[in-house]
Design an enzyme around this catalytic site. Sequence first.
Site, PDB file in Angstrom:
ATOM      1  CG  HIS A   1      -0.235  -0.049   2.465  1.00 17.42           C
ATOM      2  ND1 HIS A   1       0.261  -1.275   2.988  1.00 17.42           N
ATOM      3  CD2 HIS A   1       0.212   0.729   3.231  1.00 17.42           C
ATOM      4  CE1 HIS A   1       0.818  -0.810   4.362  1.00 17.42           C
ATOM      5  NE2 HIS A   1       0.869   0.150   4.404  1.00 17.42           N
TER       6      HIS A   1
ATOM      7  CB  CYS B   1       2.312   1.777  10.600  1.00 15.97           C
ATOM      8  SG  CYS B   1       0.991   2.121   9.328  1.00 15.97           S
TER       9      CYS B   1
END
Length: 668
Positions: A65, A182
């Site tokens: 992603h 993250c």
Amino acid sequence: MSDMITADLVDLDLAAETKEAAARSLAERMVALGRVTDLDGFLADVAAREAQMPTGLDGGIGIPHCRSEHVTEPTLAFGRPAEGIDFGAPDGPADLIFLIAAPAGADDAHLTILSALARRLMDPDFTAALRAATDPAATASLISGDTALAAPTAAPEPEPETAAPAKEPPPAPFRVVAVTSCPTGIAHTYMAAEALEQAGQAEGVEVVVEPQGSAGFTRIDPAVIAAADGVIFAHDVPVREKERFAGKPTVDVGVKAGINRPAELIAEVRDKAARGETTAPAGTGSPVDEAGGPGEGYGTKLRKWLMSGVSYMVPFVAAGGLLIALGFAIGGYTIDKAPSVAEHFVWTDSTSWAALLFQVGGLAFSFLVPVLAGYIAYGMADRPGLVPGFVGGSIALTINAGFLGGLAAGLIAGGTVMAIQRVKVPAALRGIMPVVVIPLISSAVVGFLMFLVVGKPIAELQKALTDWLSGLSGANAIILGVVLGLMMCFDLGGPLNKVAYAFAVGGLANPNDGSLKVMAAVMAAGMVPPLAMALATVVRGALFTRTERENGKAAWVLGASFITEGAIPFAAADPLRVIPSAMAGGAVTGALSMLFECTLRAPHGGIFVLPLIGNPVLYLIAILAGTAVSASLVILLKGMGRRGGKDPDRDGVPDTESGTAPKVPVTV
């Protein structure tokens, strides 16, 4: 969410053997629907995100992603290969692959939907349904949530029993608050949150999670934090407002640990609570203990603090430096003597416009050292470090301590704020500490130290460095060019690359002939790796996979634009051959640039700032020489590996596709 994935974005027979091939196959479906505008540019963004941290998860899941300017709308593509593909998960390859594409400016609603998918991937019934799916349209509907999972068969209700005597209420459950985050803030953040919540339910533990994702975050109620028995941080970027959780038993790990072993983390924090272990109140640890990631040493944390300052400084450097360079290009090298445009500006005079560009650029560039110092302090102590950091950086300019003074001021400011935070203060004063007390005391301390203690020695050191750069010539200049070239190409945009770049742009704060040569050498060397990989894929395409040949097309533009990261996909696939080759070419280019006495007043731009380069023809020769050396070496090393019997064209494309005839055995 039904707009984000359709049947055309589902491939239940994904023909791919590597994660790069899988991403390309799914991305091609996005391109066909007009959701991705530049296939190679998008794949480069995916590869850059993958280089930060593998996206494989336990349970056979891969979730490559990224956020990219080449994405027109948030999009999901799903692929299910016949054989698992390695995405770096601890338990092995992935057979469920989601490619998540978010625009660079994706709004909160879309990112919230993507985070909901990340949470659903932690549901074993959901993943089992995906493995059993046979129809793309039904699969897209299942992923989007339009089709609900089959509900499990309900157990028969037990017969009513005679009411039992009242019992003592059960003891209060163990309470945990957690933060997950993250680098991208799209997937891992929310998957870790879901895993921790599920593990808490299984263990009878009350878990409240604050995912700090790209869509922002909702702070946990202070009353919930106060009542918590322990804290879990599962993060790969700094926890925002970490001081809220101080004084409690704490487990601090990376975000993937939150996904892969949530029950262990809960057990660990319970064990710490049973032993009475707690973290110090906010600000009571040493600067080393208070900053950086879990388990990191002093050197790693120091690098992160410095890179925090550099990352915020670079936009000022780029904008200011390019404006100054354009001013020189239009108005000549006497433009710095022009009067202020606020007092004298002639609309039809090109010199006035050149002076405007030069003076605006000079003002932007004057923020370089204060921003560097301010955000080093911010990286150490969060927002309370900004004021003393900026003050210290401004003092560094005042006393001519320059770039080195900014580094010192930032570290001093951050350490001072953290020291002040150690002091226990009455509750009545806590409200004014970050607004009045900390800025007041820390600014005074930093001012005292910078003006009267460390400032003058640093200014002398800065002057010595400036004089050394001014006098660089001959062998010394060539050796420095070699070293800078090696640093620029060793980690292709990583920390060592950024150190060399920061050294070069720091010299532009007080430019002289030597510092301009250093800037030219650094940019030239940084252009070599992607250009060399692009050239190698053209000269000997048979030595590269189809994916690498496609990446080579984008590498031409990335290299020409001074984006060293364009070589990362090649280095990730074959580091032992690519990185040494890139370093050799970078060293040649750096040495030749210094030998030819090329100069550069712009901190970025690649070949697009060629008119601003001193000795431009020789500069191009230096870049071409380094590119040729790197390309030749990587072709040689890959060719030697091929003669060992392994065909690097792993995607099954015959050599004839790249223009090289396949080798045919001949019997003599």
